[in-house]
Design a protein around this motif. Sequence first.
Motif, PDB file in Angstrom:
ATOM      1  N   GLY A   1       0.779  -1.234   0.000  1.00 58.53           N
ATOM      2  CA  GLY A   1       0.000   0.000   0.000  1.00 58.53           C
ATOM      3  C   GLY A   1       0.805   1.275   0.000  1.00 58.53           C
ATOM      4  N   PRO A   2       0.236   2.340  -0.601  1.00 64.28           N
ATOM      5  CA  PRO A   2       0.923   3.631  -0.697  1.00 64.28           C
ATOM      6  C   PRO A   2       1.123   4.312   0.644  1.00 64.28           C
ATOM      7  CG  PRO A   2      -1.364   3.829  -1.415  1.00 64.28           C
ATOM      8  CD  PRO A   2      -1.111   2.372  -1.225  1.00 64.28           C
ATOM      9  N   THR A   3       0.317   3.950   1.642  1.00 60.51           N
ATOM     10  CA  THR A   3       0.441   4.616   2.936  1.00 60.51           C
ATOM     11  C   THR A   3       1.808   4.399   3.573  1.00 60.51           C
ATOM     12  OG1 THR A   3      -0.545   2.690   4.009  1.00 60.51           O
ATOM     13  CG2 THR A   3      -2.017   4.484   3.404  1.00 60.51           C
ATOM     14  N   VAL A   4       2.433   3.265   3.282  1.00 55.72           N
ATOM     15  CA  VAL A   4       3.750   2.982   3.850  1.00 55.72           C
ATOM     16  C   VAL A   4       4.853   2.990   2.796  1.00 55.72           C
ATOM     17  CG1 VAL A   4       3.078   1.748   5.941  1.00 55.72           C
ATOM     18  CG2 VAL A   4       3.040   0.553   3.761  1.00 55.72           C
ATOM     19  N   VAL A   5       4.502   2.712   1.551  1.00 52.99           N
ATOM     20  CA  VAL A   5       5.518   2.684   0.496  1.00 52.99           C
ATOM     21  C   VAL A   5       5.929   4.089   0.078  1.00 52.99           C
ATOM     22  CG1 VAL A   5       5.982   2.015  -1.892  1.00 52.99           C
ATOM     23  CG2 VAL A   5       4.834   0.423  -0.358  1.00 52.99           C
ATOM     24  N   THR A   6       4.946   4.990  -0.068  1.00 44.03           N
ATOM     25  CA  THR A   6       5.264   6.358  -0.502  1.00 44.03           C
ATOM     26  C   THR A   6       6.251   7.061   0.426  1.00 44.03           C
ATOM     27  OG1 THR A   6       3.124   6.560  -1.617  1.00 44.03           O
ATOM     28  CG2 THR A   6       4.294   8.598  -1.105  1.00 44.03           C
ATOM     29  N   PRO A   7       6.070   6.986   1.762  1.00 44.61           N
ATOM     30  CA  PRO A   7       7.093   7.594   2.634  1.00 44.61           C
ATOM     31  C   PRO A   7       8.482   6.992   2.435  1.00 44.61           C
ATOM     32  CG  PRO A   7       5.090   7.164   3.876  1.00 44.61           C
ATOM     33  CD  PRO A   7       4.918   6.505   2.547  1.00 44.61           C
TER      34      PRO A   7
ATOM     35  N   GLU B   1      14.582   5.547 -10.636  1.00 47.64           N
ATOM     36  CA  GLU B   1      13.171   5.606 -11.002  1.00 47.64           C
ATOM     37  C   GLU B   1      12.511   4.225 -11.076  1.00 47.64           C
ATOM     38  OE1 GLU B   1       9.904   8.164 -11.950  1.00 47.64           O
ATOM     39  OE2 GLU B   1      11.908   8.543 -11.174  1.00 47.64           O
ATOM     40  N   HIS B   2      13.189   3.247 -11.641  1.00 49.14           N
ATOM     41  CA  HIS B   2      12.556   1.943 -11.818  1.00 49.14           C
ATOM     42  C   HIS B   2      12.325   1.242 -10.481  1.00 49.14           C
ATOM     43  CE1 HIS B   2      16.941   1.289 -12.057  1.00 49.14           C
ATOM     44  NE2 HIS B   2      16.701   0.175 -11.404  1.00 49.14           N
ATOM     45  N   VAL B   3      13.138   1.519  -9.474  1.00 47.42           N
ATOM     46  CA  VAL B   3      12.954   0.892  -8.165  1.00 47.42           C
ATOM     47  C   VAL B   3      11.730   1.476  -7.467  1.00 47.42           C
ATOM     48  CG1 VAL B   3      14.000   0.387  -5.931  1.00 47.42           C
ATOM     49  CG2 VAL B   3      15.435   0.527  -7.976  1.00 47.42           C
ATOM     50  N   SER B   4      11.656   2.803  -7.411  1.00 48.64           N
ATOM     51  CA  SER B   4      10.522   3.438  -6.739  1.00 48.64           C
ATOM     52  C   SER B   4       9.209   3.151  -7.462  1.00 48.64           C
ATOM     53  CB  SER B   4      10.746   4.956  -6.630  1.00 48.64           C
ATOM     54  OG  SER B   4      10.911   5.540  -7.896  1.00 48.64           O
ATOM     55  N   SER B   5       9.230   3.152  -8.798  1.00 48.63           N
ATOM     56  CA  SER B   5       7.988   2.909  -9.544  1.00 48.63           C
ATOM     57  C   SER B   5       7.495   1.482  -9.334  1.00 48.63           C
ATOM     58  CB  SER B   5       8.191   3.194 -11.028  1.00 48.63           C
ATOM     59  OG  SER B   5       9.127   2.310 -11.599  1.00 48.63           O
TER      60      SER B   5
END
Length: 572
Positions: free
Chosen positions: A84-90, A99-103
């Motif tokens: 989920g973005p709630t923990v991945v985005t931070p 870029e390819h790792v974060s995406s």
Amino acid sequence: MSLETFGGEGGLTTVVGFAVAVIVFDGAFALRLNRIREAKTTSLRLVTFGAVVTLVGTAVTVHYLTGTEWTLSFVIGSLLVATGPTVVTPIVNSVTLREHVSSALETEGIINDVTAAIAAVVIFEELVLHEGSGVTTALAFAERIGAGVGSGLLFAGLAYVVMRRRILPKDSPRFTQFLVLLTAVGAYAVANALSTEAGVAAVAAAGLVLGNLEFPHREAAEEFTEDMTLLLLAFVFVSLAALVDIQAVLDLGLAGVGLVVVILFVLRPLVGIVSTAGVEKFTWSERLFVSAMGPRGIIPASVATLFAIELAAEGETEAAATLLGTVFLVIFVTDALEAGFARQIGDWLGVTPMSLIIVGAGRVGRSLAKQLESRGESVVMVDEDETRCDAARDEGFTVIEADGTESAGLEKAGIDDARGIVAAASDDDINLLVCQTAMTRFDLENVYSRVNDIENVEKFESLGIGAVAEPQAAAYALDNQIERPALSRWMNDIGDSHDIIEIEVTSDRIGGQSISELDETIPAGCLVVEIGRDNQTSVPGADEIIELGDRVTLLGDDDAVSTAADRLHPHE
């Protein structure tokens, strides 16, 4: 805090539903399709192979370690698929990643949030509550996905038409913010009315569509959803955690420890390694980082809480305790270890790309930083003037407020791990001191400088500094405008729809190929216009062989150039 604090199950469901709608929408809204393409192979494996392995592996582990029935074990397994973005985005915001790792991590978080929530609901209702099985279960999953995606596309389309047609009052960012919020909540509510928990798919679809469209006051909408997400996360996570009986977690004992060990050190590493296998642009450090990053977020916490309430109401108090205990134990541990120590893990593995430091955050420095970041470079700006620092931060750059002529300021900017430095101040003495400090105290080889007085160029070049004199640069630009106007316009517009870059060939697959063979590898719209080897450059012919270590200049459409660069130079 208890269930009655929310007015009973109905009140809790409403509060959690609203929070999930906004949070998942915000995560999808921030995800760009061009970023997904950066790691499409890995992302696809993470949300297919990775999801299945995590679901089945977790379910089997829960069943054999805790003695839980298979059906409830698979509910727990499906919930714990969601990162989920709630923990991945931070994580991707705090750790500088390529870029390819974060995406890949962000795409996994968004899609697995949706599929995990719906799969959990289907398994819970169809199998645990004995409302169906077999083909019915598969159809129920497809029905919820379809209802959710359809509702999301409908609401996103209506919102886009309203904003583009200027039906809202002109220049009204607050109305845009309200409309975006209405889109998220409306899509969620309508989809859930059509099919239980289809709302998660709806807000993900709506956010992904709107996030990849241009409309007025877009930045205001982004800031609004980000602020709402932070507020709701703080409230909902604390509230849900307060409803958990800590004794249910402690009662798991060694079985709980075993479950966490299997998830952290068996399942996630297996998923990470297999998902990145054969993808040349991922270095081993990046593969290990992906293998170490699987923290769980708001979806498993919220859905598990609602399921536990329903199980308790049916008299299944032991099953409710096991469900909450296992899910929240994994959430607590993965968030504390993986999300909490993400920066330290990234530093230890060495996944942070080497940055370029620009000393001087004036107009020249900021313009250069914009060009470099548009090419995917990691840039850190250094300036001791507060006004210039604020201007650079407002444009989205990473800024260190310090004296770039001093070692302490450069160390703060990360010069020990930098791949180069650019002195871009309006004073040549300052620029020279910055360059000398970088070269003598930090042994940095790639040092460049803006030279304001053309008479100082020789002084800089004699020290091995790459010097660009402003008068010469202006004269060259004007000469191009006069003699080569079409080329000048093309060069000035680099970054909009076309690009020209020079990269080193590091791909084993490319080394040894001829230019004619390479044409089948790189996309149409990109040309190899020059090859540099052994301090010599040449325009290649069709039979020219490309070797590892060659410096290749690519020219063409920006997407084609970017794709070609990734294939020729997949890793640092």
